[in-house]
Structures are given as structure tokens and as C-alpha cells.
Scaffold this active site. Structure first.
Site, PDB file in Angstrom:
ATOM      1  N   GLY A 338      51.008  65.625  35.596  1.00 47.27           N
ATOM      2  CA  GLY A 338      51.400  66.141  34.277  1.00 47.27           C
ATOM      3  C   GLY A 338      51.743  65.098  33.242  1.00 47.27           C
ATOM      4  O   GLY A 338      52.074  65.442  32.107  1.00 47.27           O
ATOM      5  N   CYS A 343      46.729  65.352  29.344  1.00 47.63           N
ATOM      6  CA  CYS A 343      47.069  66.368  30.334  1.00 47.63           C
ATOM      7  C   CYS A 343      47.956  67.465  29.746  1.00 47.63           C
ATOM      8  O   CYS A 343      48.935  67.167  29.072  1.00 47.63           O
ATOM      9  CB  CYS A 343      47.805  65.672  31.486  1.00 47.63           C
ATOM     10  SG  CYS A 343      48.387  66.800  32.701  1.00 47.63           S
ATOM     11  N   GLY A 433      40.201  67.940  33.229  1.00 50.85           N
ATOM     12  CA  GLY A 433      40.483  69.376  33.306  1.00 50.85           C
ATOM     13  C   GLY A 433      40.162  70.089  32.002  1.00 50.85           C
ATOM     14  O   GLY A 433      40.568  71.230  31.793  1.00 50.85           O
ATOM     15  N   ARG A 442      38.299  69.091  40.887  1.00 49.05           N
ATOM     16  CA  ARG A 442      39.598  68.429  40.812  1.00 49.05           C
ATOM     17  C   ARG A 442      40.752  69.438  40.812  1.00 49.05           C
ATOM     18  O   ARG A 442      41.872  69.144  41.205  1.00 49.05           O
ATOM     19  CB  ARG A 442      39.643  67.591  39.532  1.00 49.05           C
ATOM     20  CG  ARG A 442      40.860  66.736  39.380  1.00 49.05           C
ATOM     21  CD  ARG A 442      40.720  65.797  38.192  1.00 49.05           C
ATOM     22  NE  ARG A 442      41.647  64.700  38.337  1.00 49.05           N
ATOM     23  CZ  ARG A 442      42.886  64.718  37.884  1.00 49.05           C
ATOM     24  NH1 ARG A 442      43.344  65.767  37.244  1.00 49.05           N
ATOM     25  NH2 ARG A 442      43.685  63.687  38.083  1.00 49.05           N
TER      26      ARG A 442
HETATM   27  P1  IMP Z   1      46.530  58.428  30.910  1.00 47.03           P
HETATM   28  O1  IMP Z   1      46.384  57.019  31.391  1.00 47.03           O
HETATM   29  O2  IMP Z   1      47.920  58.743  30.441  1.00 47.03           O
HETATM   30  O3  IMP Z   1      45.503  58.798  29.887  1.00 47.03           O
HETATM   31  O4  IMP Z   1      46.306  59.371  32.187  1.00 47.03           O
HETATM   32  C1  IMP Z   1      45.155  59.323  32.967  1.00 47.03           C
HETATM   33  C2  IMP Z   1      45.342  60.207  34.181  1.00 47.03           C
HETATM   34  O5  IMP Z   1      45.483  61.581  33.783  1.00 47.03           O
HETATM   35  C3  IMP Z   1      44.169  60.242  35.135  1.00 47.03           C
HETATM   36  O6  IMP Z   1      44.120  59.133  35.989  1.00 47.03           O
HETATM   37  C4  IMP Z   1      44.386  61.546  35.889  1.00 47.03           C
HETATM   38  O7  IMP Z   1      45.315  61.415  36.950  1.00 47.03           O
HETATM   39  C5  IMP Z   1      45.019  62.430  34.841  1.00 47.03           C
HETATM   40  N1  IMP Z   1      44.056  63.371  34.236  1.00 47.03           N
HETATM   41  C6  IMP Z   1      42.764  63.173  33.904  1.00 47.03           C
HETATM   42  N2  IMP Z   1      42.242  64.252  33.299  1.00 47.03           N
HETATM   43  C7  IMP Z   1      43.225  65.168  33.261  1.00 47.03           C
HETATM   44  C8  IMP Z   1      43.301  66.498  32.761  1.00 47.03           C
HETATM   45  O8  IMP Z   1      42.367  67.052  32.174  1.00 47.03           O
HETATM   46  N3  IMP Z   1      44.495  67.129  32.939  1.00 47.03           N
HETATM   47  C9  IMP Z   1      45.540  66.547  33.566  1.00 47.03           C
HETATM   48  N4  IMP Z   1      45.539  65.287  34.005  1.00 47.03           N
HETATM   49  C10 IMP Z   1      44.380  64.607  33.864  1.00 47.03           C
END
Ligand code: IMP
Length: 524
Positions: A338, A343, A433, A442
Site C-alpha cells: 500500500g 498504489c 494494478g 498479481r
Molecule cells: P514506488 O517506488 O513508490 O513507485 O512503488 C513501486 C512499488 O509499488 C512496486 O514495486 C510494487 O510493489 C507496487 N505496485 C506496483 N503497481 C502497483 C499497483 O498498481 N498498486 C499497488 N501497488 C503497486
């Protein structure tokens, strides 16, 4: 942290357990925090503590206390298993800096294996063309492609494909936008094949290619096969680049190390295809890792390949989840539900945990597990990193390495288009997602075979340039903070780190405050 007191009591109105007792939910006594709520308190640093002395080497897969890990990274960074982040171009760029990409699994098995294979077969300095045009492309089309990719040298192939018959080259020196119609065909202004200097792809080494570039004062040398089909391009600008990557991560054949995402559905076909393509490490990509599906996936891999195939699992957010995946045999474990920038899982489903608290909790369990068994399982903090200092905090809290989506999506090397809005460049970035990615595997909890609702958004992030420049800046900040805490290695950093929670008012104190910034007054 888990509060069990009073969790059971007798009530007629709530569902009874078999003993006539009723179980209430478990409550965690502490609120869950995120990185922005913490700071590091500096410790003593000796004269030995200077950034060039810091090593960011870190294990990727589990190892016994008496042994060396089978895979390590030179920097604690992995790129997220996402369509908008990790393709072969990203994997090569990150491995050059010492980290690892996990190629996204939300594509066909053949397409994912082909990406892995391109990384493993990549010859440093030999670039596969990713901006291709045909003689019929218009100047308008060239400019559009330039805006998207930022690459001003384009190979012209007969059919416009990356490995088609090479018929010419277009660079920004071949056209004048102010004097030419946007409808002008490339065929009329490209430098045609007959005037190009080229080399044989099968017989030219990188040193020979670079020598030719220097002797003939070229910016780019195309390498073609016997049928004049384009195989690679070697660029003058990469010459220094190729010499400078001291931390690059390669296997014993000097090929770059690469990872790949798998799911808990088609592993019996996907895993062998990825292994045949040469993948070095796998990771189960799932929004929620505390599940029987993950255990079954790891079990299958162990039955088929024993311990030779390395596979990470996740994501989990507490010690219980860690134990489950550790017992299932995971080689590393990812933490985070989350917190990702794209996300919306917490808003949609009400599950998750503040990333810092989740990480601290899981790392404590990893250390306990290590004491009990002598087996160290690396922890990856996945999602929610916004500022560079969040990476430093995550490492101080115990993460062995980080997984980053938004961070890498902003760079030239990410697979998405660069767009200009109101004079500023952005890159596209969407969640796995989201309806755009449609990565149902996933999120699938068994049987639905489609995304029932979205858990991610489709968005833009500010474009930030080349991966190398950004990663170097980020790492220099991490090394500098480690020195402030008296640490020269990541394990030492974890041991010495003193972390403090900060109040909301002290967060304000931490930024520039009570001054008017010069640029706000319109002065230089
Ligand atoms: P960020 O580095 O904060 O952009 O987060 C990336 C991470 O978000 C990824 O490695 C996944 O674990 C997670 N993630 C990717 N796509 C989704 C989504 O659509 N919903 C929720 N989590 C996601």
C-alpha cells in the site's frame, strides 16, 4: 507489538468460537509510521569516514552465517517489476551501476524471456537501436520520436524495424525545422547508406569500433550483418561511460546480471523459459505474499531445481508474514503493502501498513531468525520511497536493498514515453494494478483471471534525465549520511544508526522556513 490481551471474551451478540468464546481483531499498539516521520541522529565519525571509503555492497539472496551469499549487488537498488519501469534497457543501465532490474512479468512468457535474453546477450557498448524510422517517415514523425526518446541519432531501415536493412541515418544535422516542411520524407534528407561508415557486426570488437569512431571523427558507428541488416550502434558518447562503470554487476561470462518477475499461476512454463534465457534470479510478483499460492510456487521451484534457482517472495508487512515466507524457502523477502506511489490498495481495500513500521518489524524478525538458524534472509523494502533520504532511512532501519518504481520510471531508460506538458517534460508511470497494466495475476486470489477493480493509477512523473547521473547523486547522499553516522558498510550502518521519530512541527523546521526564496521574488 501485537496486543492479545482481552482479545477473547464471551458475547452472545458476536459469532462464537467453538468454546463459546469470541475472538476480537488483533490490535497493534503502535501507530504505523512512514519514512518521512523519521530522522537519523548522527554518531561519531572518524577520519576514515569519508564517502569514497563507503561500500554499499549487499546480499541479494539468503546465505548461511559460514558462507558467502551466492548473489550480491554493488549498490542496494533494484528496479520494480513493472511495465512502466523494468525492461531490458533499464536492466542494462542499472546493472552498469551495480544494481539489478526485475523484468516485468505482466507480458507473455516469450516476450519476458526475450527481454532477459537481450540483457544476457548485451555486449557493453553495442547498443540495439530503439529509435527506428523508415525512408517514408516524415520530418514531423522524426521530431515526434525525438521528443519521445530524446535520441537525436536515428537509424533508417527499409521497413522501419530495429534490425531491418540499413538504408541511412538521420541526425539533427540533417534537417532545419525552420526551413523544411514537416511533410518532408526522411528519404530526401537522410545520410544514405552509401555515404555511411559502418563495420561488420560479427568481426568488430568494441575497441576496434571505438578506434574507428575516433579516427573518422564519427558520433556513431552502425554495425551490420552480411545482409546489411542493422545489428548494433556504437556511440562516441558511450566511450567514457563504458570505461567508468567500476561497480557494474556481471556474471562469470561478463554478461549483466538480471532478474525477472514471475506469478503464482503459470510458473511451470514461465520459470523454465526464463532460465533458458539466462535469468539470474526470480521474484514472485504479488500484491500480498502471505499466501499459500506463494508457498506452492516456491515448493515447485525447489522440487524442480533444488536450491540452484534463486527466488524472492513477498510482499508482507509483519514478522508473521516473514516467518511464513522464510519457512516456505524464499531467498529474499519483500516488505511493503500500500505504500507505492501509484498504489491505491489502502484506499480500495483497507489493507497495508506504514512502510517504516512494517520494515522495522520485519527486519527484527529477520535478525531473530538469523540468531535461531544461522540463515540470513535479505529484506527488500519495496515502494513508498519519495526522497533520496528515504532510501538512507530504509537502509538504516535494516533493509538490505530497495525496490523502486517511481524513482526509475523518471529516467531516459524506462520503457515509457516522454511527453511535454506546458513546457515541462514528464514520463508516463502506471501501476500494475491499474486498468492500463491489467496484471491480474498479481492480484488474483484464485480463479477470477481478471482485474475486478483497480489497485493502481495511471500517472505522470517529472522527467529526470539519465539513470547514471541520478543514481550517482543519490548514492553520494547515502554515502555521506552513512559517514555522518560513522558507518562504512551497510551492516555497520544498521548497527550504529540512531533513529528518531519527528513531530509534524519539526518536519516544518526541517525544510527552508521563514525566508522568502530568491526565485520567488524573481531575482537570480
Ligand atoms: P514506488 O517506488 O513508490 O513507485 O512503488 C513501486 C512499488 O509499488 C512496486 O514495486 C510494487 O510493489 C507496487 N505496485 C506496483 N503497481 C502497483 C499497483 O498498481 N498498486 C499497488 N501497488 C503497486
Amino acid at each position: 507489538m501485537r496486543q492479545d490481551d482481552g482479545a477473547e471474551f464471551i458475547s452472545a451478540s458476536l459469532g462464537r468460537t467453538q468454546k463459546g468464546r469470541v475472538s476480537l481483531a488483533h490490535y497493534y499498539t503502535e501507530p504505523s509510521h512512514t519514512f518521512a516521520e523519521y530522522l537519523l541522529v548522527p554518531g561519531y565519525s572518524s577520519t576514515e569516514c569519508f564517502p569514497a571509503n563507503v561500500s554499499l555492497r549487499t546480499p541479494l539472496v539468503k546465505f548461511h552465517r559460514d558462507e558467502e551469499p551466492a548473489l550480491t549487488m554493488n549498490i542496494p537498488m533494484t528496479s520494480a517489476i513493472m511495465q512502466a519501469v523494468s525492461n531490458d534497457t533499464m536492466a542494462i543501465a542499472l546493472a552498469k551501476q551495480g544494481g539489478i532490474s526485475f523484468i516485468y512479468g505482466s507480458q507473455s512468457i516469450e516476450a519476458e524471456a526475450a527481454m532477459v535474453s537481450r540483457v544476457k546477450n548485451y555486449k557493453s557498448g553495442f547498443v540495439s537501436s530503439d529509435s527506428n524510422i523508415s525512408p517514408d517517415t516524415t520530418l514531423g514523425g522524426v521530431l515526434e520520436l525525438l521528443a519521445k526518446t530524446g535520441h537525436s541519432t536515428m537509424a533508417v531501415t527499409e521497413d522501419g524495424s530495429a534490425n531491418g536493412k540499413l538504408v541511412g541515418i538521420v541526425t539533427s544535422r540533417d534537417y532545419r525545422v525552420s526551413r523544411m516542411s514537416l511533410d518532408t520524407k526522411v528519404a530526401t534528407f537522410m545520410t544514405p547508406f552509401e555515404k555511411l561508415i559502418w563495420a561488420d557486426a560479427d568481426e568488430t570488437t568494441l575497441t576496434q569500433a571505438n578506434d574507428l569512431i575516433w579516427e573518422r571523427k564519427l558520433n556513431m558507428l552502425p554495425l551490420i550483418d552480411k545482409n546489411q541488416r542493422l545489428r548494433y550502434m556504437v556511440f562516441r558518447k558511450d566511450y567514457t561511460d563504458n570505461k567508468e562503470n567500476e561497480l557494474e554487476l556481471t556474471d562469470s561470462n561478463k554478461s549483466y546480471i538480471v532478474g525477472a518477475g514471475i506469478n503464482t499461476r503459470d510458473y511451470s512454463e514461465r520459470v523454465p523459459a526464463l532460465l533458458a534465457a539466462g535469468v539470474d534470479v526470480l521474484c514472485i510478483d504479488s500484491s500480498e505474499g502471505f499466501s499459500e499460492w506463494q508457498r506452492l510456487t516456491i515448493q515447485h521451484i525447489r522440487e524442480e531445481y533444488g536450491d540452484t534457482v534463486k527466488v524472492g517472495a513477498g510482499n508482507i508487512v509483519d514478522g508473521e508474514g516473514f516467518r511464513f515466507l522464510a519457512n516456505a524457502g524464499a531467498d529474499f523477502i519483500k516488505v511493503g503493502i500500500g505504500g507505492g506511489s501509484i498504489c491505491i490498495t489502502r484506499e480500495t481495500k483497507g489493507i497495508g501498513r506504514g512502510q517504516a513500521t512494517a520494515l522495522i518489524d520485519v527486519c527484527a524478525e529477520r535478525d531473530k531468525y538469523f540468531k535461531e538458524t544461522g540463515i540470513y534472509i535479505p529484506i527488500c523494502s519495496d515502494g513508498g520511497i519519495v526522497y533520496d533520504y528515504h532510501m538512507t532511512l530504509a537502509l538504516a532501519m535494516g533493509a538490505d536493498f530497495l525496490m523502486l518504481g517511481r524513482y526509475f520510471s523518471r529516467f531516459d531508460e524506462s520503457p515509457t514515453d516522454r511527453v511535454m506538458v506546458n513546457g515541462t517534460y514528464y514520463k508516463e508511470y502506471w501501476g500494475e494494478g491499474s486498468n492500463r497494466a491489467r496484471n491480474w495475476q498479481r492480484y488474483d486470489l484464485g480463479g477470477s483471471k481478471k482485474l475486478s477493480f483497480e489497485e493502481g493509477v495511471d500517472s505522470y512523473v517529472p522527467y529526470a534525465g539519465a539513470l547514471k547521473d541520478n543514481v550517482e547523486t543519490t548514492l553520494s547522499k547515502i554515502r555521506s549520511t552513512m559517514c555522518n553516522c560513522g558507518a562504512l558498510t551497510l551492516p555497520e550502518f544498521r548497527e550504529k544508526a540512531k533513529l528518531t521519530l519527528v513531530s509534524s512541527t519539526s518536519i516544518v523546521e526541517g525544510g527552508a522556513h521563514d525566508v522568502i526564496l530568491r526565485d520567488k521574488l524573481g531575482r537570480d
